[in-house]
Scaffold this active site. Sequence first.
Site, short mmCIF file in Angstrom:
data_model
loop_
_atom_site.label_atom_id
_atom_site.label_comp_id
_atom_site.label_asym_id
_atom_site.label_seq_id
_atom_site.Cartn_x
_atom_site.Cartn_y
_atom_site.Cartn_z
CE LYS A 15 -61.37 28.07 -110.93
NZ LYS A 15 -62.84 28.00 -111.17
NE ARG A 90 -62.05 22.01 -108.24
CZ ARG A 90 -61.87 22.57 -109.43
NH1 ARG A 90 -60.71 23.03 -109.79
NH2 ARG A 90 -62.88 22.68 -110.23
NE ARG A 124 -65.51 26.50 -119.97
CZ ARG A 124 -65.25 26.30 -118.69
NH1 ARG A 124 -64.41 27.10 -118.05
NH2 ARG A 124 -65.83 25.31 -118.06
NE ARG A 158 -63.76 22.30 -118.93
CZ ARG A 158 -63.50 22.93 -117.81
NH1 ARG A 158 -62.71 24.01 -117.83
NH2 ARG A 158 -63.98 22.52 -116.66
NE ARG A 169 -67.48 21.82 -113.87
CZ ARG A 169 -67.42 22.45 -115.05
NH1 ARG A 169 -68.12 22.00 -116.06
NH2 ARG A 169 -66.65 23.50 -115.20
P1 AP5 Z 1 -63.45 30.51 -117.32
O1 AP5 Z 1 -62.40 31.55 -117.23
O2 AP5 Z 1 -63.19 29.34 -118.21
O3 AP5 Z 1 -63.88 30.02 -115.85
P2 AP5 Z 1 -63.12 29.09 -114.78
O4 AP5 Z 1 -63.27 29.74 -113.46
O5 AP5 Z 1 -61.74 28.78 -115.26
O6 AP5 Z 1 -64.09 27.84 -114.84
P3 AP5 Z 1 -63.77 26.28 -114.94
O7 AP5 Z 1 -65.02 25.61 -115.43
O8 AP5 Z 1 -62.51 26.02 -115.69
O9 AP5 Z 1 -63.59 25.93 -113.45
P4 AP5 Z 1 -63.66 24.56 -112.84
O10 AP5 Z 1 -63.07 24.87 -111.52
O11 AP5 Z 1 -65.00 23.92 -112.79
O12 AP5 Z 1 -62.87 23.61 -113.87
P5 AP5 Z 1 -61.43 22.98 -113.81
O13 AP5 Z 1 -60.92 22.89 -115.18
O14 AP5 Z 1 -60.60 23.64 -112.78
O15 AP5 Z 1 -64.82 31.25 -117.75
C1 AP5 Z 1 -66.00 30.52 -117.98
C2 AP5 Z 1 -66.79 31.16 -119.13
O16 AP5 Z 1 -67.25 32.44 -118.72
C3 AP5 Z 1 -65.94 31.41 -120.39
O17 AP5 Z 1 -66.73 31.17 -121.52
C4 AP5 Z 1 -65.57 32.89 -120.30
O18 AP5 Z 1 -65.39 33.48 -121.57
C5 AP5 Z 1 -66.75 33.47 -119.55
N1 AP5 Z 1 -66.39 34.58 -118.67
C6 AP5 Z 1 -65.29 34.68 -117.88
N2 AP5 Z 1 -65.31 35.83 -117.17
C7 AP5 Z 1 -66.48 36.46 -117.52
C8 AP5 Z 1 -67.08 37.69 -117.12
N3 AP5 Z 1 -66.51 38.51 -116.22
N4 AP5 Z 1 -68.27 38.02 -117.67
C9 AP5 Z 1 -68.89 37.20 -118.59
N5 AP5 Z 1 -68.34 36.01 -119.00
C10 AP5 Z 1 -67.16 35.65 -118.47
O19 AP5 Z 1 -61.76 21.51 -113.26
C11 AP5 Z 1 -62.46 20.58 -114.06
C12 AP5 Z 1 -62.59 19.26 -113.32
O20 AP5 Z 1 -61.29 18.71 -113.05
C13 AP5 Z 1 -63.28 19.34 -111.93
O21 AP5 Z 1 -64.68 19.26 -112.04
C14 AP5 Z 1 -62.67 18.12 -111.23
O22 AP5 Z 1 -63.28 16.93 -111.67
C15 AP5 Z 1 -61.23 18.11 -111.75
N6 AP5 Z 1 -60.32 18.91 -110.90
C16 AP5 Z 1 -59.59 20.01 -111.30
N7 AP5 Z 1 -58.86 20.47 -110.27
C17 AP5 Z 1 -59.12 19.67 -109.21
C18 AP5 Z 1 -58.68 19.68 -107.85
N8 AP5 Z 1 -57.82 20.62 -107.39
N9 AP5 Z 1 -59.17 18.72 -107.02
C19 AP5 Z 1 -60.04 17.77 -107.47
N10 AP5 Z 1 -60.50 17.71 -108.74
C20 AP5 Z 1 -60.05 18.67 -109.61
MG MG Z 2 -60.74 27.01 -115.80
#
Ligand code: AP5
Ligand code: MG
Length: 210
Positions: A15, A90, A124, A158, A169
Site C-alpha cells: 500500500k 480497517r 522492509r 519499524r 497483524r
Molecule cells: P509496503 O508498501 O510498506 O506495504 P504496506 O501494505 O504499506 O504494509 P504495512 O506494513 O505498512 O501495512 P500495515 O497495514 O500493517 O501497517 P500500517 O502502517 O498501516 O511494502 C512492504 C514491503 O514489501 C516493502 O519493503 C516493499 O519494498 C516491499 N514490496 C512492496 N511491493 C512489493 C512487490 N510488488 N514485490 C516485492 N516487494 C514489494 O499500520 C501499522 C499499525 O498501526 C497497525 O498494526 C495498527 O496497530 C495501527 N493502525 C494503522 N491504521 C489503523 C486503523 N485504521 N485501525 C486500527 N489500527 C491501525
Molecule cells: Mg504501509
Amino acid sequence: MASSIVLFGPPGAGKGTQAGNIVAITGKPQVSTGDMLRAALVEGTALGLEAKGYMEAGQLVPDDVIIGLIEERLTQSDASDGVLFDGFPRTIAQAEALAEIADVSVVIAIEVPDGRIVDRICGRYTCNSCDAVYHDTFNPTQTPEICDHCGHTKMKRRADDNEETVRTRLAAYHEQTAPLADWYRHRDLFVAVDGDQDIDMVSASISAVL
Ligand code: AP5
Ligand code: MG
C-alpha cells in the site's frame, strides 16, 4: 462531495509503495493512519502513547481513536478534493464512520498471499526523512544507504516489523479487516489487483483501474 480512494490490503501488500504513484496520478494526498500514528509516537503525544502498545503488539488501535484522527485530518484544506486512504478503514465500524463523512469512489485491494508477507515485512526499511519504502532484496536503494528520492543517508526499520508481530497483524487483518471486502463489494466499490507481481506491474494494474 469530492470523492476519496481507499487502498486496501494485508500488511506488506504494498500500500505504501503504491501510494506515491496514485498520488501522482490523482493529486489526492495520501492519508496513512499507520504513518500518522507513528508520527504521534515519535512526538510523544497522548495519541502516540495510547497507540504504542497496540501497534507494538500488532493489534488494531481502537476504532474511536482512529475515527477521531480521520475526522480531524479531513478538516484540513488539502483534503477538500478527497484523499487517498492507506490502511483505513480497517473495520466495519471504521467503514461505516467513513461513509458518514466522506464519499468513496473506489476501493483498490492489493491481493498478496500470506506466504509472501513475512519476507516482505521483515526486509522492509524506509527513509528516515521522506518515508520512501525499500526492501533489502526486492526493492533496495540504488546506492546503499542513500534514499533514491531525497538523498537522505539515514534509513529506519519499524518496531513492529518482526516475524512474531507480523503474524499477529496478519491474524488481525483476517479477523477484522478482510470482512470489509464484502462490505465494499456489496456497494460496487471493490476492485482487486494482483499484488504478487513486480512493483511496476502492480503500479500498471492500479493505473488501469484509475
Ligand atoms: P509496503 O508498501 O510498506 O506495504 P504496506 O501494505 O504499506 O504494509 P504495512 O506494513 O505498512 O501495512 P500495515 O497495514 O500493517 O501497517 P500500517 O502502517 O498501516 O511494502 C512492504 C514491503 O514489501 C516493502 O519493503 C516493499 O519494498 C516491499 N514490496 C512492496 N511491493 C512489493 C512487490 N510488488 N514485490 C516485492 N516487494 C514489494 O499500520 C501499522 C499499525 O498501526 C497497525 O498494526 C495498527 O496497530 C495501527 N493502525 C494503522 N491504521 C489503523 C486503523 N485504521 N485501525 C486500527 N489500527 C491501525
Ligand atoms: Mg504501509
